[in-house]
Design an enzyme around this catalytic site. Structure first.
Site, PDB file in Angstrom:
ATOM      1  N   HIS A   1       0.862  -1.194   0.000  1.00 61.93           N
ATOM      2  CA  HIS A   1       0.000   0.000   0.000  1.00 61.93           C
ATOM      3  C   HIS A   1       0.894   1.239   0.000  1.00 61.93           C
ATOM      4  CE1 HIS A   1      -3.204   2.807   1.094  1.00 61.93           C
ATOM      5  NE2 HIS A   1      -4.018   1.865   0.678  1.00 61.93           N
TER       6      HIS A   1
ATOM      7  N   ASP B   1      -7.903  -5.262  -0.494  1.00 62.59           N
ATOM      8  CA  ASP B   1      -8.351  -6.136  -1.600  1.00 62.59           C
ATOM      9  C   ASP B   1      -8.038  -7.604  -1.382  1.00 62.59           C
ATOM     10  OD1 ASP B   1      -7.364  -3.341  -3.371  1.00 62.59           O
ATOM     11  OD2 ASP B   1      -9.425  -4.105  -3.384  1.00 62.59           O
TER      12      ASP B   1
HETATM   13  C1  SDX Z   1      -5.974   0.197  -3.212  1.00 58.81           C
HETATM   14  O1  SDX Z   1      -4.254   4.701  -2.093  1.00 58.81           O
HETATM   15  C2  SDX Z   1      -5.211   4.053  -1.542  1.00 58.81           C
HETATM   16  O2  SDX Z   1      -5.656   4.368  -0.459  1.00 58.81           O
HETATM   17  C3  SDX Z   1      -5.751   2.881  -2.368  1.00 58.81           C
HETATM   18  C4  SDX Z   1      -6.786   2.004  -1.676  1.00 58.81           C
HETATM   19  C5  SDX Z   1      -8.086   2.764  -1.433  1.00 58.81           C
HETATM   20  O3  SDX Z   1      -8.836   2.356  -0.528  1.00 58.81           O
HETATM   21  O4  SDX Z   1      -8.388   3.661  -2.265  1.00 58.81           O
HETATM   22  O5  SDX Z   1      -6.300   1.544  -0.440  1.00 58.81           O
HETATM   23  C6  SDX Z   1      -7.155   0.800  -2.554  1.00 58.81           C
HETATM   24  O6  SDX Z   1      -5.676   0.565  -4.329  1.00 58.81           O
HETATM   25  C7  SDX Z   1      -5.138  -0.821  -2.464  1.00 58.81           C
HETATM   26  C8  SDX Z   1      -3.910  -1.334  -3.287  1.00 58.81           C
HETATM   27  C9  SDX Z   1      -4.425  -2.417  -4.255  1.00 58.81           C
HETATM   28  N1  SDX Z   1      -3.323  -2.801  -5.203  1.00 58.81           N
HETATM   29  C10 SDX Z   1      -2.732  -4.020  -5.093  1.00 58.81           C
HETATM   30  O7  SDX Z   1      -2.956  -4.849  -4.205  1.00 58.81           O
HETATM   31  C11 SDX Z   1      -1.719  -4.301  -6.205  1.00 58.81           C
HETATM   32  C12 SDX Z   1      -0.460  -4.947  -5.625  1.00 58.81           C
HETATM   33  N2  SDX Z   1       0.253  -3.894  -4.853  1.00 58.81           N
HETATM   34  C13 SDX Z   1       1.286  -3.156  -5.492  1.00 58.81           C
HETATM   35  O8  SDX Z   1       1.242  -3.039  -6.873  1.00 58.81           O
HETATM   36  C14 SDX Z   1       1.806  -1.983  -4.687  1.00 58.81           C
HETATM   37  O9  SDX Z   1       2.079  -2.444  -3.424  1.00 58.81           O
HETATM   38  C15 SDX Z   1       0.976  -0.733  -4.608  1.00 58.81           C
HETATM   39  C16 SDX Z   1       0.591  -0.227  -5.966  1.00 58.81           C
HETATM   40  C17 SDX Z   1      -0.228  -0.948  -3.788  1.00 58.81           C
HETATM   41  C18 SDX Z   1       1.826   0.316  -3.893  1.00 58.81           C
HETATM   42  O10 SDX Z   1       2.872   0.601  -4.733  1.00 58.81           O
HETATM   43  P1  SDX Z   1       4.140   1.425  -4.209  1.00 58.81           P
HETATM   44  O11 SDX Z   1       3.984   1.867  -2.807  1.00 58.81           O
HETATM   45  O12 SDX Z   1       4.426   2.424  -5.260  1.00 58.81           O
HETATM   46  O13 SDX Z   1       5.207   0.321  -4.142  1.00 58.81           O
HETATM   47  P2  SDX Z   1       6.324   0.178  -5.214  1.00 58.81           P
HETATM   48  O14 SDX Z   1       5.661  -0.219  -6.489  1.00 58.81           O
HETATM   49  O15 SDX Z   1       7.190   1.394  -5.167  1.00 58.81           O
HETATM   50  O16 SDX Z   1       7.146  -1.065  -4.645  1.00 58.81           O
HETATM   51  C19 SDX Z   1       8.119  -0.881  -3.595  1.00 58.81           C
HETATM   52  C20 SDX Z   1       8.849  -2.205  -3.538  1.00 58.81           C
HETATM   53  C21 SDX Z   1       9.294  -2.678  -4.918  1.00 58.81           C
HETATM   54  O17 SDX Z   1      10.398  -3.552  -4.729  1.00 58.81           O
HETATM   55  P3  SDX Z   1      11.912  -2.938  -4.960  1.00 58.81           P
HETATM   56  O18 SDX Z   1      11.891  -2.207  -6.285  1.00 58.81           O
HETATM   57  O19 SDX Z   1      12.160  -2.040  -3.765  1.00 58.81           O
HETATM   58  O20 SDX Z   1      12.815  -4.158  -4.955  1.00 58.81           O
HETATM   59  O21 SDX Z   1       7.934  -3.224  -3.062  1.00 58.81           O
HETATM   60  C22 SDX Z   1       7.721  -4.177  -4.092  1.00 58.81           C
HETATM   61  C23 SDX Z   1       8.147  -3.528  -5.387  1.00 58.81           C
HETATM   62  O22 SDX Z   1       8.562  -4.504  -6.323  1.00 58.81           O
HETATM   63  N3  SDX Z   1       6.288  -4.458  -4.080  1.00 58.81           N
HETATM   64  C24 SDX Z   1       5.769  -5.658  -4.293  1.00 58.81           C
HETATM   65  C25 SDX Z   1       4.388  -5.496  -4.133  1.00 58.81           C
HETATM   66  N4  SDX Z   1       4.108  -4.219  -3.851  1.00 58.81           N
HETATM   67  C26 SDX Z   1       5.297  -3.567  -3.837  1.00 58.81           C
HETATM   68  N5  SDX Z   1       6.351  -6.848  -4.594  1.00 58.81           N
HETATM   69  C27 SDX Z   1       5.501  -7.913  -4.736  1.00 58.81           C
HETATM   70  N6  SDX Z   1       4.156  -7.827  -4.577  1.00 58.81           N
HETATM   71  C28 SDX Z   1       3.564  -6.643  -4.299  1.00 58.81           C
HETATM   72  N7  SDX Z   1       2.264  -6.564  -4.166  1.00 58.81           N
END
Ligand code: SDX
Length: 393
Positions: A271, A328
């Site tokens: 998140h 989710d």
């Molecule tokens: C919602 O904003 C809100 O409030 C949204 C929400 C609402 O109520 O409106 O809460 C609803 O959208 C919840 C989120 C739903 N999305 C998912 O579940 C999709 C999976 N999650 C990710 O794609 C991700 O965690 C996000 C999009 C939620 C957050 O992205 P960030 O904070 O930009 O994280 P990032 O992409 O910068 O990742 C940071 C690191 C990376 O690794 P490194 O590059 O440091 O090695 O964490 C890793 C990412 O690869 N990472 C994950 C991951 N999420 C982040 N690795 C594996 N699985 C994941 N889910």
């Protein structure tokens, strides 16, 4: 030097803003609507009471609640000519495409909710949008399954009415169990707002230009659709079904999710704000177990979800990046148990989020210091470049 401005410039160009609607503490895993903890609302509040809290700023008394519910019932029907829009969509059109288009289309009809000139008009518009969003969603499903639309019953609460409008047929009313109605009500309450997320910021951006409530919320529906945002609840089910149907060991899936080159993510984890458990995930996990137990059914996907969660929470990769289950991760299990088709999961998220979008639209609309949002950029393109005639290029 980048031209970013600060919060005290009101609605700064950065798109940051101040708001009195929802409070999140990402470190502590705290979420409050107008100061009320989400756990209290999920356990004891109806979705419409929660909607009134978000939209009007306080929980309604009995008279206010009854008046608003009457407005919801009276504004459930769509203009007769909007039927033509439904008939224009293919029956297998994605329900999010239909929802976004139909909410925007509402304003093409001279309905009482459209022209907001005072607080009474805003109450009508808020009730109308909440009610019509439910009608559009249920009618889309009925169109898909080839059944006649079921209109809401005045004696049912919002969540129960939605299940009635989805699954009742002319010769038999669908009677959800109290546990089913409670689970859906809780789902909607937990999705009702979440501060400046992607889709709500979109609503605020569109509203800052002076656009009306329906257009602004239609833009929010569109922004919610992506798999990184509201579309994640469908993506979590795809993930769990894939693990189950292909017999992938959970540990192997976790290993793939840790490898960026795999293109696989652990959907429902991580998140932008929560660096701890999403408080909504805790409540939804328990609700999923309670609902399935009340229905005397088991769902192998719930067992897979629990195993994946346990493995991820014990894994340094997720712990170091502070990645926890979000709203989710378990919500799809509940919707699946209620018989909601997977391609409607994000529509249910949109129905839940509509009160928040309405509240944020109003906050922007009523703010005398409101300026159009205009994020700035850091230009990294070409320096000054001379135009050349085609034969010299
Ligand atoms: C919602 O904003 C809100 O409030 C949204 C929400 C609402 O109520 O409106 O809460 C609803 O959208 C919840 C989120 C739903 N999305 C998912 O579940 C999709 C999976 N999650 C990710 O794609 C991700 O965690 C996000 C999009 C939620 C957050 O992205 P960030 O904070 O930009 O994280 P990032 O992409 O910068 O990742 C940071 C690191 C990376 O690794 P490194 O590059 O440091 O090695 O964490 C890793 C990412 O690869 N990472 C994950 C991951 N999420 C982040 N690795 C594996 N699985 C994941 N889910």
């Amino acid at each position: 030097e980048t031209g970013l401005v600060t919060l005290d410039d009101g609605y700064a160009n950065t798109g940051s803003c101040s708001s009195a609607i929802t409070f999140i503490d990402g470190e502590q895993g705290i979420l409050r609507y107008r100061g009320v903890p989400i756990e209290d609302l999920a356990a004891r509040s109806s979705f419409i009471e929660t909607a009134e809290l978000l939209i009007f700023g306080e929980l309604p008394d009995a008279a206010e609640r009854d008046e608003f519910r009457a407005l919801l019932t009276d504004s459930a029907a769509l203009h007769r000519d909007m039927r033509k829009h439904f008939d224009g969509f293919p029956v297998d059109a994605h329900p999010m495409a239909v929802l976004s288009a139909m909410i925007n289309a509402i304003q093409a009809y001279d309905l009482p909710e459209i022209h907001i000139t005072d607080e009474a008009g805003f109450r009508r518009a808020a009730a109308g949008l909440l009610s019509k969003t439910r009608t559009i969603a249920a009618a889309t499903y009925k169109s898909h399954v080839g059944q006649p639309i079921a209109y809401p019953r005045p004696d049912l609460a919002y969540a129960e009415n939605f299940l009635h409008m989805m699954f009742s047929v002319p010769y038999r009313d669908f009677e959800p169990t109290p546990e089913m109605a409670h689970a859906l009500n809780m789902f909607l309450v937990l999705h009702a707002d979440h501060e400046q997320n992607c889709s709500t910021s979109t609503v605020r951006m569109v509203a800052s230009g002076g656009a009306n409530l329906f257009t602004s919320v239609s833009a929010g529906v569109t922004a919610l659709w992506g798999p990184l945002h509201g579309g994640a609840n469908m993506a979590v089910l795809d993930m769990l079904e894939g693990i189950h149907d292909e017999g992938i060991p959970a540990q192997r899936y976790i290993s793939m999710a840790k490898d960026r080159s795999s293109g696989v993510r652990l959907m429902g984890f991580g998140h932008r704000v929560y660096r701890n458990f999403d408080p909504r995930a805790r409540v939804l996990k328990e609700a999923a177990y309670n609902l399935l137990e009340s229905m005397h059914v088991t769902d192998p996907l719930l067992d897979i979800a629990r195993e994946v969660e346990e493995l991820a929470l014990a894994d340094d990769y997720f712990r170091e990046r502070r990645l926890y289950p979000n709203v989710d991760f378990y919500s799809g299990i509940i919707l699946r148990a209620l018989g909601i088709p997977k391609d409607m999961f994000t529509v249910l998220f949109a129905i839940g989020r509509t009160p928040g979008w309405i509240a944020h639209w109003k906050e922007v609309h009523d703010n005398p210091a409101q300026r159009i949002q205009r994020p700035r950029q850091l230009y990294v393109g070409n320096p000054l470049t001379q135009w050349l005639p085609r034969d010299e290029r």
